[in-house]
Design a protein around this motif. Structure first.
Motif, PDB file in Angstrom:
ATOM      1  N   LYS A   2       0.833  -1.206   0.000  1.00 62.48           N
ATOM      2  CA  LYS A   2       0.000   0.000   0.000  1.00 62.48           C
ATOM      3  C   LYS A   2       0.864   1.251   0.000  1.00 62.48           C
ATOM      4  O   LYS A   2       1.926   1.284   0.600  1.00 62.48           O
ATOM      5  N   SER A   3       0.354   2.273  -0.657  1.00 62.67           N
ATOM      6  CA  SER A   3       1.041   3.556  -0.603  1.00 62.67           C
ATOM      7  C   SER A   3       0.847   4.162   0.781  1.00 62.67           C
ATOM      8  O   SER A   3      -0.057   3.768   1.532  1.00 62.67           O
ATOM      9  N   ILE A   4       1.674   5.124   1.117  1.00 67.95           N
ATOM     10  CA  ILE A   4       1.558   5.795   2.417  1.00 67.95           C
ATOM     11  C   ILE A   4       0.201   6.472   2.527  1.00 67.95           C
ATOM     12  O   ILE A   4      -0.447   6.412   3.576  1.00 67.95           O
ATOM     13  N   ALA A   5      -0.256   7.087   1.451  1.00 65.93           N
ATOM     14  CA  ALA A   5      -1.560   7.761   1.465  1.00 65.93           C
ATOM     15  C   ALA A   5      -2.686   6.763   1.726  1.00 65.93           C
ATOM     16  O   ALA A   5      -3.614   7.050   2.485  1.00 65.93           O
ATOM     17  N   ASP A   6      -2.601   5.577   1.123  1.00 70.71           N
ATOM     18  CA  ASP A   6      -3.616   4.541   1.346  1.00 70.71           C
ATOM     19  C   ASP A   6      -3.605   4.061   2.801  1.00 70.71           C
ATOM     20  O   ASP A   6      -4.658   3.878   3.407  1.00 70.71           O
ATOM     21  N   LYS A   7      -2.411   3.862   3.351  1.00 76.28           N
ATOM     22  CA  LYS A   7      -2.299   3.439   4.752  1.00 76.28           C
ATOM     23  C   LYS A   7      -2.892   4.501   5.677  1.00 76.28           C
ATOM     24  O   LYS A   7      -3.606   4.190   6.622  1.00 76.28           O
ATOM     25  N   ARG A   8      -2.584   5.752   5.369  1.00 72.98           N
ATOM     26  CA  ARG A   8      -3.080   6.862   6.184  1.00 72.98           C
ATOM     27  C   ARG A   8      -4.608   6.907   6.157  1.00 72.98           C
ATOM     28  O   ARG A   8      -5.260   7.042   7.185  1.00 72.98           O
ATOM     29  N   GLU A   9      -5.193   6.761   4.974  1.00 76.52           N
ATOM     30  CA  GLU A   9      -6.649   6.786   4.834  1.00 76.52           C
ATOM     31  C   GLU A   9      -7.299   5.588   5.527  1.00 76.52           C
ATOM     32  O   GLU A   9      -8.340   5.722   6.163  1.00 76.52           O
ATOM     33  N   GLN A  10      -6.687   4.418   5.413  1.00 71.34           N
ATOM     34  CA  GLN A  10      -7.233   3.237   6.075  1.00 71.34           C
ATOM     35  C   GLN A  10      -7.195   3.422   7.588  1.00 71.34           C
ATOM     36  O   GLN A  10      -8.166   3.103   8.283  1.00 71.34           O
ATOM     37  N   ARG A  46      -3.301  13.709  13.971  1.00 73.87           N
ATOM     38  CA  ARG A  46      -2.074  12.962  14.294  1.00 73.87           C
ATOM     39  C   ARG A  46      -1.688  12.080  13.114  1.00 73.87           C
ATOM     40  O   ARG A  46      -0.516  12.001  12.756  1.00 73.87           O
ATOM     41  N   SER A  47      -2.657  11.418  12.531  1.00 74.62           N
ATOM     42  CA  SER A  47      -2.389  10.542  11.393  1.00 74.62           C
ATOM     43  C   SER A  47      -1.881  11.335  10.186  1.00 74.62           C
ATOM     44  O   SER A  47      -0.948  10.915   9.502  1.00 74.62           O
ATOM     45  N   ASN A  48      -2.496  12.487   9.938  1.00 67.14           N
ATOM     46  CA  ASN A  48      -2.085  13.326   8.805  1.00 67.14           C
ATOM     47  C   ASN A  48      -0.652  13.810   8.929  1.00 67.14           C
ATOM     48  O   ASN A  48       0.006  14.066   7.925  1.00 67.14           O
ATOM     49  N   HIS A  49      -0.162  13.954  10.145  1.00 69.56           N
ATOM     50  CA  HIS A  49       1.181  14.494  10.359  1.00 69.56           C
ATOM     51  C   HIS A  49       2.201  13.454  10.816  1.00 69.56           C
ATOM     52  O   HIS A  49       3.306  13.801  11.219  1.00 69.56           O
ATOM     53  N   CYS A  50       1.844  12.183  10.750  1.00 68.78           N
ATOM     54  CA  CYS A  50       2.723  11.118  11.225  1.00 68.78           C
ATOM     55  C   CYS A  50       3.908  10.913  10.276  1.00 68.78           C
ATOM     56  O   CYS A  50       3.714  10.569   9.105  1.00 68.78           O
ATOM     57  N   PHE A  52       6.068   8.541  10.573  1.00 66.56           N
ATOM     58  CA  PHE A  52       6.418   7.125  10.587  1.00 66.56           C
ATOM     59  C   PHE A  52       5.413   6.246   9.848  1.00 66.56           C
ATOM     60  O   PHE A  52       5.459   5.024   9.961  1.00 66.56           O
ATOM     61  N   MET A  53       4.497   6.844   9.116  1.00 63.84           N
ATOM     62  CA  MET A  53       3.422   6.101   8.465  1.00 63.84           C
ATOM     63  C   MET A  53       3.956   4.995   7.551  1.00 63.84           C
ATOM     64  O   MET A  53       3.364   3.927   7.466  1.00 63.84           O
TER      65      MET A  53
END
Length: 109
Positions: A2-10, A46-50, A52-53
């Motif tokens: 998964k892309s980082i953006a996909d992980k973040r959204e999930q 927090r997720s948007n600015h992580c 370490f995603m």
């Protein structure tokens, strides 16, 4: 992978569903109460600015705890309540989460 953006959204979707479940069952509301809305907004921020995603699976497995202590306490309470109930309300997400957790623990040893 998964892309980082996909992980973040999930991650944001799962947290939102857990908070919604908690609020519905604990506060008896169909929409989020102001306290739960605040926790959700904080978790999304927090997720948007992580930073370490890319390498982490879940916040609970992260070496850096970026939540303020009071928010950390609230999100833990929500996770403890909603986690087991996710099997009933969102079984695919719950099983996926458990598999990733087991995989990460096996990888660490």
């Amino acid at each position: 992978m998964k892309s980082i953006a996909d992980k973040r959204e999930q991650e944001k979707r799962i947290v939102a569903q857990m908070i919604q479940l908690y609020c519905k069952k604990q506060h008896h509301r169909s929409d989020l109460c102001p306290d739960c809305r605040e926790v959700l907004s904080y978790a999304i921020d927090r997720s948007n600015h992580c930073p370490f995603m890319e390498s982490k699976t879940f916040c609970s497995n992260c070496k850096v705890h970026c939540y303020r202590p009071e928010m950390r306490t609230k999100i833990r309470e929500i996770m403890r309540f909603s986690g087991p109930r996710m099997l009933l309300y969102h079984p695919v997400l719950a099983v996926s989460h458990m598999l990733l957790t087991v995989k990460e623990r096996m990888h660490k040893t």
